[in-house]
Write a protein that holds these residues in place. Sequence first.
Motif: not given
Lengths: 440, 440
Positions: A138-139, A143, A295-300, B297, B299
């Motif tokens: 996840i970057p 970010t 809010e930014i959410v990063l998933v991986g 992903v 969001v």
Amino acid sequence: MSTPLRLGIAGLGTVGSSVLRLLAGNRSTASTRAGRPIVVTAVSARDRTRDRGVDLSEVAFHADPVDLARDPNVDVVVELIGGASGAAEAVVRAALDLGKPVVTANKALLARHGVELARLAEDRGVALAFEAAVAGGIPVIKTLKESLAGNRISRVYGILNGTCNYILTRMERESLTFDVCLRDAQALGYAEADPTFDVEGYDTAHKLSILASLAFGTEIDADAIYVEGISSITLADILAADELGYRIKLLGIARLTETGVEARVHPTMVPKSSAVARTDGVLNAVALDGDAVGEIVLVGPGAGGNATASSVIADVVDVARGGVIPAFGRPTAQLEPYVRAEIQTHTGGYYVRMLVYDRPGALAAIATRMAEHGISLESIVQRRRAPRQEAPTTAVPVDPQPLVMITYATRETAIRDALRLIEQDGHIASTPKLIRIEDL
Amino acid sequence: MSTPLRLGIAGLGTVGSSVLRLLAGNRSTASTRAGRPIVVTAVSARDRTRDRGVDLSEVAFHADPVDLARDPNVDVVVELIGGASGAAEAVVRAALDLGKPVVTANKALLARHGVELARLAEDRGVALAFEAAVAGGIPVIKTLKESLAGNRISRVYGILNGTCNYILTRMERESLTFDVCLRDAQALGYAEADPTFDVEGYDTAHKLSILASLAFGTEIDADAIYVEGISSITLADILAADELGYRIKLLGIARLTETGVEARVHPTMVPKSSAVARTDGVLNAVALDGDAVGEIVLVGPGAGGNATASSVIADVVDVARGGVIPAFGRPTAQLEPYVRAEIQTHTGGYYVRMLVYDRPGALAAIATRMAEHGISLESIVQRRRAPRQEAPTTAVPVDPQPLVMITYATRETAIRDALRLIEQDGHIASTPKLIRIEDL
């Protein structure tokens, strides 16, 4: 295309081997993106002979990783040895000292020596990059450093340890105990033989310390993080959480408060509707709250050889493109000292679970202690273990019954004081279980 | 700190005003991150006098944005006018021609002239940056160009239009019709007076064309994208989807196939457990599938002044730091021609909803047509509208009844041919509704 960028890779475990294979297989992709060929010219590993699925006959081998850093055919050192000191520290220092950029996945080293190493990199005018150190593929580092450069970050939180998330997800889905899930995680290679580092939250704390520094522009202080692991979480907690609309996740949370940085790692009750609640198994999720973006959410994938290698290669391509952004997003001289907000000052909702002796006055006494400390209850659930059991007709204690309460926002000291007095009052059978609720 | 970076902002609508305010309010944050002061020296807007909440008395005003590009006190042009041609195109060309970097949020301009403008930027050795053009505050452009540089991307998909997602979310949550939700979206400012561009999928197609180019290293061809909007989605479809475990989202999907790039925008049935299914309201979500990393992903807010401005400022900080990465991740000469995989060759599951005359043999005839085309059915649901209604005792048609089918993966041509014949057979009351299912 211009001059090739020559990599020396120190450490050929799972991630190192993936980096080798991806650069061999995808060389044109990474090189095209970088605008120049990226080649591995030297490696260092404990076992020279093991097959890593890549032809290393043209690649120099160094038994001592420091020699790899010194190899004149190495432009950039990729450190994948791991550990807060020892060989990892030695090769990183040697490389930076010689003015060679370093790419590392080593969260423990950064949590311990990050600012000092960033200062060294800065002195030599080279990059120290570590996308792979937090949340695998996840970057999140880029970010925070680049994409949210126009934001004041107020909070960073997330699921940063796949082992814990795997265990909690299986406990919840299959109603299994912690011990059973831990053993399965070990059998599957998700957890080490000694799982302490993962399940007691230290791995998450290392990663959180790096994120907090990047988010708030402060120096790193891994020791200032409040840490609780998941080994005390029972199936009863998970079921009670479910009934109340929550899931339990091990979160790392860093928040900027008026008194400093509140950084904590603990099992956390999160609303089922939140993105982190729905991040299951070995996935990681990181949420970033900025004043401009929201809010930014990063998933991986938070771990795994290829996913982590993807982040390593991203850093290598950045180096190949020639950019040098300060390791923690700003020059080390501009990093502010880390001011710690103590966990005692934390304010939030709490889940409390206690075993109460089933006799008249017990609930009233407990409720009174809560009220004395200014704690309001959002919900309270008491169910007899055996349904349809008759109400006790005498004051003789029967088996203690579980009582679950959710409080409105209250101060950590207030709830702790109240629970200490409740325990002293003698109405409960054991020390109450306390789980913080995070407002998401 | 070194020399200030001087911005000229063309277009002071919602996003432009937010950029002004954020740079005024957070100047130290952006400047600290950039390592140099970032200042606005010139603006251009239709209305000179409107209050944007920032003191512009020291800032040059240009009635003609091309004059802003030529202003010797402007180092970088930020284009926030919008539109595929006209003033926006003129100011971007003028700036690049003069060797000034350009930051833009203009997806229409990029979808139409992106490669040509990238070539111009490349010739002059300056950046053309457009994080804000796709998915507002979500850093999807940087993630594709930089963080996934070591990956071959196989698929990019996501919810790229907040207006459509708001409408679909409200229809589902509150059982409202499309028209009612559209009117509310217009009242709230989420949709334009003429909503065609959003609800018919063209906005999503523009954004998808940019993502596809970045993901697959191809030239942009916005006209090659298959586009269907959401105006034909009924409440009946949404309820049927819900019953079958799906939600309906307007997705942009680009996939690398053996015959070329399959790029399509259409209402899509997605499993409820997927991350995009759970992205509600005006949020956007983008998923990136890479061979090394797996799936990431992202969001976050896909629109709004401040969120979009956050991305604009991120690009400005990159420019201030001095990096110049090719606009589409590689030199334009290395972009491959766009080879389009036709929608007719698409293979996937389908949701089919038809109104069937309730008479003997109708279902058999329909099932036979499906079988003739090699289409297997995963599920089939037929419920009488009025529960407990008696089975018809004569062959006289009563009101047609809805029949919903989910197919296993089949080819678009097969399902379309089968449905055409079913319509000709005369057992159904209107043209069947077809919604593609995406495997997530």
